[in-house]
Write an enzyme that holds these catalytic residues in place. Structure first.
Site, PDB file in Angstrom:
ATOM      1  N   ARG A  52       0.858  -1.181   0.000  1.00 29.47           N
ATOM      2  CA  ARG A  52       0.000   0.000   0.000  1.00 29.47           C
ATOM      3  C   ARG A  52       0.893   1.229   0.000  1.00 29.47           C
ATOM      4  NH1 ARG A  52      -4.780   1.206   4.323  1.00 29.47           N
ATOM      5  NH2 ARG A  52      -3.125   2.116   5.557  1.00 29.47           N
TER       6      ARG A  52
ATOM      7  N   THR B 184      -0.828   7.623  -0.630  1.00 28.61           N
ATOM      8  CA  THR B 184      -2.130   7.538  -1.321  1.00 28.61           C
ATOM      9  C   THR B 184      -3.003   6.387  -0.799  1.00 28.61           C
ATOM     10  OG1 THR B 184      -1.297   6.020  -2.989  1.00 28.61           O
ATOM     11  CG2 THR B 184      -1.056   8.379  -3.454  1.00 28.61           C
TER      12      THR B 184
ATOM     13  N   ASP C  29       0.489  -0.985  12.778  1.00 25.82           N
ATOM     14  CA  ASP C  29       1.039  -1.614  11.575  1.00 25.82           C
ATOM     15  C   ASP C  29       1.444  -3.042  11.902  1.00 25.82           C
ATOM     16  OD1 ASP C  29       2.945  -2.517   9.564  1.00 25.82           O
ATOM     17  OD2 ASP C  29       2.828  -0.488   8.791  1.00 25.82           O
TER      18      ASP C  29
ATOM     19  N   ASP D 168       5.052  -4.225  10.770  1.00 25.00           N
ATOM     20  CA  ASP D 168       6.126  -3.672  11.603  1.00 25.00           C
ATOM     21  C   ASP D 168       6.169  -4.374  12.954  1.00 25.00           C
ATOM     22  OD1 ASP D 168       6.729  -1.918   9.609  1.00 25.00           O
ATOM     23  OD2 ASP D 168       6.045  -0.113  10.654  1.00 25.00           O
TER      24      ASP D 168
END
Ligand code: PRP
Ligand code: URA
Length: 249
Positions: free
Chosen positions: A143, A147, A241, A244
């Protein structure tokens, strides 16, 4: 309850008293449980005390990486076990060591896993733990951070994937852009929609809605549909995330 459901201002998820049935309601803590959605292709794991406790661990910003991996793996195992319930079975009788017949079943058809890299790779071991020597394909979709649009960089899939049931793996289902792009890749390889199961840990109502309208025959198995998305298209309350926290933090 909020009535505004535009991006970043979503309605809260429902609450439920959780705990064993022998406990009186007054002694059960109240916890936030999954939203429900009006799509027949979406299957949400039962909101048990066990699942909610596991999700609480991985949502906690203070959970360190070792625990994040451990508790995520336990949820992934539940998702894989539930996903396998959606595969067809045929009658299979066996004779037990005491000489009696047992009318059982066995799985019909071949399967493979496909992970959306990077975070989806975290779910491969859970699939392998349930399906020995399962074939696993990879699709690298990232991703774009500004954007939020998905970009396809790479795919490597079993050559006979069109003849298999596909378990698509990605823990986070936010806007649905990455998952929808992965489905297009699978369809271009000849996999029919109704032979794809998309397993994920946390989904947003927006992602599930977009996806289910476009691919109503693809089964989605999730452990939780969260409140919504924030202005950065992160799931809220979510867990941050996933890639991560699983791989690099
Ligand atoms: C995350 C996640 C999904 C995607 C979800 O991956 O693992 O693939 O974002 O968002 P979407 O539904 O809005 O498309 P990301 O691209 O951040 O890469 P990563 O796996 O390397 O963390
Ligand atoms: N990817 C993640 O890892 N988390 C989100 O909330 C959204 C996308």
């Amino acid at each position: 309850m909020s009535t505004r459901t535009q991006q970043g201002v979503s309605s809260p998820a429902p609450e439920k008293d959780l705990g064993p049935t022998y406990r009186p309601a007054a002694e059960k803590p109240t916890a936030t449980v999954s939203k429900e959605v009006p799509f027949e292709n979406v299957h949400i794991l039962p909101q048990t005390p066990q699942l909610i406790a596991l999700l609480t661990m991985i949502r906690d910003r203070n959970t360190e990486r070792g625990d994040f991996i451990f508790y995520s793996n336990r949820i992934i195992r539940l998702l894989v076990e539930e996903g396998l319930n959606h595969l067809p079975v045929v009658a299979h009788s066996v004779t037990t060591p005491v000489g009696k017949d047992y009318a059982g079943v066995k799985f019909q058809g071949k399967i493979c896993g496909v992970s959306i890299m990077r975070a989806g790779e975290s779910m491969e071991q859970g699939l392998r733990d349930c399906c020995r020597s399962v074939r696993i394909g990879k699709i690298l979709i990232q991703r774009n951070e500004s954007t939020c649009q998905p970009h396809l960089f790479y795919e490597k899939l079993p050559t006979d994937i069109a003849d298999r049931w596909v378990l698509l793996l990605d823990p986070m289902f936010a806007t649905g852009g990455s998952a929808m792009m992965a489905i297009e890749v699978l369809k271009a390889k000849g996999v029919p929609e109704d032979r794809i199961l998309f397993l994920n840990i946390i989904a947003s109502p927006e992602g599930v809605g977009n996806f289910s309208k476009k691919f109503p025959k693809v089964r989605v198995v999730t452990s939780f549909i969260d409140q919504g998305l924030n202005e950065k298209n992160y799931i809220v309350p979510g867990l941050g995330d996933f890639g991560d926290r699983f791989y690099t933090l």
